[in-house]
Motif scaffolding. Structure first.
Motif, PDB file in Angstrom:
ATOM      1  N   VAL A  16       0.842  -1.202   0.000  1.00 22.94           N
ATOM      2  CA  VAL A  16       0.000   0.000   0.000  1.00 22.94           C
ATOM      3  C   VAL A  16       0.878   1.253   0.000  1.00 22.94           C
ATOM      4  O   VAL A  16       0.635   2.206  -0.754  1.00 22.94           O
ATOM      5  CB  VAL A  16      -0.944   0.020   1.222  1.00 22.94           C
ATOM      6  N   ALA A  17       1.931   1.248   0.842  1.00 17.07           N
ATOM      7  CA  ALA A  17       2.814   2.418   0.945  1.00 17.07           C
ATOM      8  C   ALA A  17       3.518   2.698  -0.382  1.00 17.07           C
ATOM      9  O   ALA A  17       3.607   3.846  -0.826  1.00 17.07           O
ATOM     10  CB  ALA A  17       3.832   2.200   2.055  1.00 17.07           C
ATOM     11  N   VAL A  18       4.016   1.634  -1.011  1.00 16.25           N
ATOM     12  CA  VAL A  18       4.687   1.798  -2.306  1.00 16.25           C
ATOM     13  C   VAL A  18       3.672   2.252  -3.355  1.00 16.25           C
ATOM     14  O   VAL A  18       3.937   3.166  -4.147  1.00 16.25           O
ATOM     15  CB  VAL A  18       5.377   0.488  -2.738  1.00 16.25           C
ATOM     16  N   GLY A  19       2.499   1.636  -3.336  1.00 12.97           N
ATOM     17  CA  GLY A  19       1.452   2.019  -4.289  1.00 12.97           C
ATOM     18  C   GLY A  19       1.059   3.476  -4.150  1.00 12.97           C
ATOM     19  O   GLY A  19       0.885   4.185  -5.152  1.00 12.97           O
ATOM     20  N   ARG A  20       0.940   3.932  -2.909  1.00 12.11           N
ATOM     21  CA  ARG A  20       0.557   5.326  -2.698  1.00 12.11           C
ATOM     22  C   ARG A  20       1.633   6.270  -3.243  1.00 12.11           C
ATOM     23  O   ARG A  20       1.331   7.297  -3.857  1.00 12.11           O
ATOM     24  CB  ARG A  20       0.292   5.612  -1.218  1.00 12.11           C
ATOM     25  N   ALA A  21       2.913   5.932  -3.044  1.00 16.11           N
ATOM     26  CA  ALA A  21       3.998   6.757  -3.594  1.00 16.11           C
ATOM     27  C   ALA A  21       3.959   6.761  -5.120  1.00 16.11           C
ATOM     28  O   ALA A  21       4.232   7.785  -5.756  1.00 16.11           O
ATOM     29  CB  ALA A  21       5.350   6.253  -3.099  1.00 16.11           C
ATOM     30  N   LEU A  22       3.602   5.630  -5.728  1.00 18.79           N
ATOM     31  CA  LEU A  22       3.541   5.546  -7.189  1.00 18.79           C
ATOM     32  C   LEU A  22       2.391   6.373  -7.765  1.00 18.79           C
ATOM     33  O   LEU A  22       2.415   6.727  -8.949  1.00 18.79           O
ATOM     34  CB  LEU A  22       3.401   4.095  -7.634  1.00 18.79           C
ATOM     35  N   MET A  23       1.397   6.689  -6.936  1.00 18.27           N
ATOM     36  CA  MET A  23       0.256   7.474  -7.411  1.00 18.27           C
ATOM     37  C   MET A  23       0.662   8.875  -7.856  1.00 18.27           C
ATOM     38  O   MET A  23      -0.041   9.509  -8.651  1.00 18.27           O
ATOM     39  CB  MET A  23      -0.821   7.569  -6.318  1.00 18.27           C
ATOM     40  N   THR A  24       1.785   9.385  -7.355  1.00 23.33           N
ATOM     41  CA  THR A  24       2.250  10.708  -7.795  1.00 23.33           C
ATOM     42  C   THR A  24       2.943  10.642  -9.152  1.00 23.33           C
ATOM     43  O   THR A  24       3.381  11.669  -9.665  1.00 23.33           O
ATOM     44  CB  THR A  24       3.227  11.329  -6.772  1.00 23.33           C
TER      45      THR A  24
END
Length: 237
Positions: A146-154
């Motif tokens: 989830v943490a990596v995915g959230r960073a990739l959202m930018t």
């Protein structure tokens, strides 16, 4: 000679009056994986935070794609294309998986946010299954996804990971490393600090061994794995 895509060049600095980094240089090329390893207290996470603008440098500079970003805040660096996943407190535990991903898109004004979420679900299929579940109820490995995915959202050009496999099982670690390789193959540069040095260097295009805040060894991951002194001193023989 042109700079690497991202470089923290000759960084000296720390917290308050105490310098933790001493003329430390860390860089990563476009679409490559660079790994920072070393003993506890070597300044690995401090080097990462310095590159992201979370501490003031007394010497050196940080440049991204040729631009000097040394004086920019972390928030401004995110807008320039840097994503950062800290080791702890890196998700909103009371929000669902999908809400966490949506929060990652806070700087975006385009209309393809949903497409990016679907790309992250393709990368991490378990997150799609659990998209309506509170992120705080997930396993350690799933929280990291989830943490990596959230960073990739930018939609970053550089993804910085501080101890991404801390506290997860060897199987989950291997899976996370596989996903990190996939991310790099899309052209995103990966810079990560990792305690599991041997496994991290196996996937690294470039490796940095730090000791007491300074560069001790710098080479390709394969070369560092083969170096007798590195193996003896930092990889357990």
């Amino acid at each position: 000679m042109a700079d690497p895509f991202l470089i923290g060049d000759g960084m000296t600095g720390g917290y308050g009056p105490v310098d933790i980094l001493h003329n430390c240089t860390i860089s990563v090329e476009k679409g490559q994986i660079a790994v920072i390893v070393g003993p506890n207290g070597a300044g690995k996470s401090t080097a990462m935070k310095a590159v992201f603008g979370m501490l003031n440098l007394r010497g050196g500079a940080v440049r991204l794609n040729g631009e000097d970003i040394t004086r920019l805040t972390p928030q401004a660096r995110v807008r320039k294309g840097m994503g950062f996943v800290p080791q702890t407190h890196n998700i909103f535990t009371s929000m669902t998986v999908e809400e966490n991903l949506e929060m990652g898109a806070f700087i975006r004004t385009d209309d393809t946010i949903r497409d990016t979420i679907e790309q992250i679900y393709t990368l991490f299929p378990i997150l799609k299954q659990k998209r309506n579940q509170a992120a705080g109820e997930l396993s350690g490995g799933q929280r990291q996804q989830v943490a990596v995915g959230r960073a990739l959202m930018t939609q970053p050009s550089v993804l910085m990971l501080d101890e991404p496999t801390a506290g997860v099982s060897p199987i989950v670690m291997d899976e996370l490393f596989d996903r990190i390789i996939e991310i790099a193959r899309t052209g995103i540069s990966i810079l990560m600090v990792e305690q599991n040095a041997r496994q991290a260097l196996e996937i690294a295009d470039k490796g940095y061994v730090l000791v007491q805040g300074a560069n001790r060894f710098t080479d390709t991951g394969k070369a560092l794995m083969a170096d007798p002194e590195v193996r003896r001193s930092f990889l357990g023989g």
